[in-house]
Design a protein around this motif. Structure first.
Motif, mmCIF file in Angstrom:
data_model
loop_
_atom_site.group_PDB
_atom_site.id
_atom_site.type_symbol
_atom_site.label_atom_id
_atom_site.label_comp_id
_atom_site.label_asym_id
_atom_site.label_seq_id
_atom_site.Cartn_x
_atom_site.Cartn_y
_atom_site.Cartn_z
ATOM 1 N N GLN A 264 0.822 -1.201 0.000
ATOM 2 C CA GLN A 264 0.000 0.000 0.000
ATOM 3 C C GLN A 264 0.865 1.264 0.000
ATOM 4 O O GLN A 264 0.931 1.972 -1.007
ATOM 5 N N LYS A 265 1.527 1.534 1.132
ATOM 6 C CA LYS A 265 2.273 2.788 1.252
ATOM 7 C C LYS A 265 3.456 2.854 0.294
ATOM 8 O O LYS A 265 3.683 3.878 -0.367
ATOM 9 N N GLU A 268 2.508 3.517 -3.307
ATOM 10 C CA GLU A 268 2.170 4.913 -3.574
ATOM 11 C C GLU A 268 3.428 5.771 -3.652
ATOM 12 O O GLU A 268 3.537 6.666 -4.512
ATOM 13 N N HIS A 271 4.943 5.080 -6.975
ATOM 14 C CA HIS A 271 4.198 5.733 -8.044
ATOM 15 C C HIS A 271 4.565 7.214 -8.152
ATOM 16 O O HIS A 271 4.738 7.754 -9.245
ATOM 17 N N GLN A 272 4.677 7.856 -7.003
ATOM 18 C CA GLN A 272 5.059 9.268 -7.016
ATOM 19 C C GLN A 272 6.470 9.444 -7.581
ATOM 20 O O GLN A 272 6.751 10.429 -8.271
ATOM 21 N N LYS A 458 -8.976 9.767 -6.955
ATOM 22 C CA LYS A 458 -7.966 8.787 -6.571
ATOM 23 C C LYS A 458 -8.665 7.522 -6.082
ATOM 24 O O LYS A 458 -9.354 7.535 -5.067
ATOM 25 N N SER A 463 -3.192 1.199 -6.544
ATOM 26 C CA SER A 463 -1.811 1.609 -6.716
ATOM 27 C C SER A 463 -1.353 1.280 -8.105
ATOM 28 O O SER A 463 -2.066 0.670 -8.886
#
Length: 465
Positions: A264-265, A268, A271-272, A458, A463
């Protein structure tokens, strides 16, 4: 009595000295007012803004003239009461004041303060170009088609040079690029979770700042994306968790808790990072022809696959797989899908060893879970050059290549770019439209300042991998 008289004399002297100081410092002050244009641009478009300051005696009067073709036109003449330390003016230039037209001109701003007699006077003169007409844009091609989760290309011409342009898809903005005099192109993405009524437009802004947009409506082809259930075993966790805990001592908790944090974290965060990598791109296409697929590889997972994760029979997570997994022999050579420039080469979170290629104009390809990287950032590569070897780095359950493609950081379905017919219909034919007879000028609509685009919505727990 004498004491009172002396006090009166001293008080009177103080008053006289104070008044004299006021007259000397304020009424006879020699400091002129300050004039500042709000914008340093040499262009005048929709408004002309300036500020006049005089903190001592105050602004008394302002005059604005615009000189064009030897004739001075009075635009503003205004007087102000004493005690006005600053004045800011914004003069509307649309419609143009009578007697002015687009073209070369000179502005002349004169100001006076409230000092003795006629006050201190100052003038500011600056040559400018009056340009209030927005560019005319022509979107080429009568019909556009785009797959849900896929990519598109829009080509367009402009009546004058654009400082900024691109394609707007809902809340996402995809910058355009000049490929010749008055010719522009923009690759755009239609995210896999877009609504069918999402808006499309081409926007343009000239150097003076005049803005326009033209709406266009592609035919959206619906796609049904696969679903998959992934069983997370203790053996899988035992194999992948050490890769991450060895690199991040802050990862704490049970194996399942660490897995969820990564899934999860960390996704993300990654992805950034991908989005950041894709911010810098070569302003011209570097590629040609179809994109290569990993040779002799079996597809293991598809784009936009909806994955539900289970542990001990219980659902623990849900994510979307935004790439294609391809499996061949262990540590297979991984070729560059097309020509370009290496934008990134190194470890990238759950993706492990990763290479990202910039193919120009915002188009990127990504190669992940590599066991070995055999290239480096900023290196130019040709179609078929070996980038590294497939592997199991990152969060990979077995030796394979995670292959992804992005447009300005938005993931798109890679399989389109393996298809020769899709390339011909959606890219090559669009480029040939530049040589077709020019269509009549399109109607344009003025728009406000362009905002930085963000995704429309979003997706929860979604993700990018």
């Amino acid at each position: 009595m004498k004491r009172v008289l002396w006090i009166m004399i001293i008080g009177l002297a103080v008053i006289i000295l104070g008044a004299g100081s006021y007259i000397a410092l304020i009424k006879f002050e020699g400091e002129k007012p300050a004039i500042k244009l709000i914008s340093d641009s040499r262009y005048i478009t929709q408004k002309l803004s300036f500020r006049v300051e005089d903190p001592k005696s105050g602004v008394a009067e302002i005059k604005l003239e615009i000189v064009q073709e030897g004739r001075a036109l009075s635009i503003l003449s205004e007087k102000f009461a004493k005690g006005t330390p600053a004045v800011e003016k914004s003069i509307a230039m649309l419609p143009l004041p009578k007697g002015l037209k687009d073209g070369d001109a000179q502005i002349r701003i004169t100001a006076w303060d409230h000092s003795w007699k006629n006050g201190n006077q100052v003038s500011l003169e600056k040559p400018v170009v009056i340009d209030t007409k927005p560019p005319q844009l022509n979107v080429l091609g009568a019909q556009h088609y785009v797959n849900l989760g896929g990519a598109g290309l829009v080509t367009y011409t402009a009546s004058k040079e654009l400082a900024k342009s691109g394609a707007q898809v809902g809340d996402l903005f995809f910058p355009g690029f000049s490929i010749g005099k008055d010719r522009y192109l923009a690759y755009f993405a239609l995210p896999y979770d877009s609504q069918r009524d999402v808006s499309f437009a081409v926007t343009g802004e000239d150097h003076p700042g005049n803005r326009v947009h033209i709406s266009f409506r592609p035919v959206i082809k619906a796609k049904v994306f696969k679903k998959d259930q992934i069983q997370i075993s203790d053996g899988f966790l035992k194999n992948i968790i050490p890769y991450f805990t060895e690199r991040d001592a802050n990862l704490k908790g049970s194996p399942v808790e660490i897995f969820l944090s990564l899934n999860q974290k960390q996704r993300e965060i990654d992805h950034q990072q991908v989005k950041k990598i894709c911010q810098e791109t070569t302003p011209q296409p570097l590629w040609s022809g179809t994109f290569l697929r990993l040779p002799n590889a079996k597809p293991m997972a598809s784009f936009a696959q909806d994955r539900t994760y289970f542990y001990n029979g219980k659902e623990i997570d849900r994510q979307t797989h935004l790439g294609v997994d391809l499996a061949s022999l262990g540590q297979s050579p991984v070729p560059a899908a097309n020509a370009g420039k290496i934008a990134f080469a190194g470890p990238l979170g759950i993706y492990g060893g990763t290479v990202v290629i910039d193919h120009g104009c915002g188009l990127f390809s990504m190669y992940s879970h590599l066991s070995r990287i055999e290239t480096e950032a900023k290196k130019e590569v040709k179609r078929g050059d070996v980038l590294g070897r497939s592997g199991t780095t990152g969060m990979a359950g077995g030796d394979h290549l995670h292959y992804a493609m992005m447009i300005h950081g938005v993931f798109i379905n890679p399989i389109e770019w393996w298809d020769e017919h899709w390339i011909q219909d959606n890219v090559e034919l669009k480029m040939k439209l530049f040589d077709a007879p020019a269509p009549p000028a399109a109607q344009v609509q003025e728009v406000g300042p362009q905002k930085s685009a963000q995704p429309q919505a979003k997706p929860k727990k979604t993700s990018k991998r």
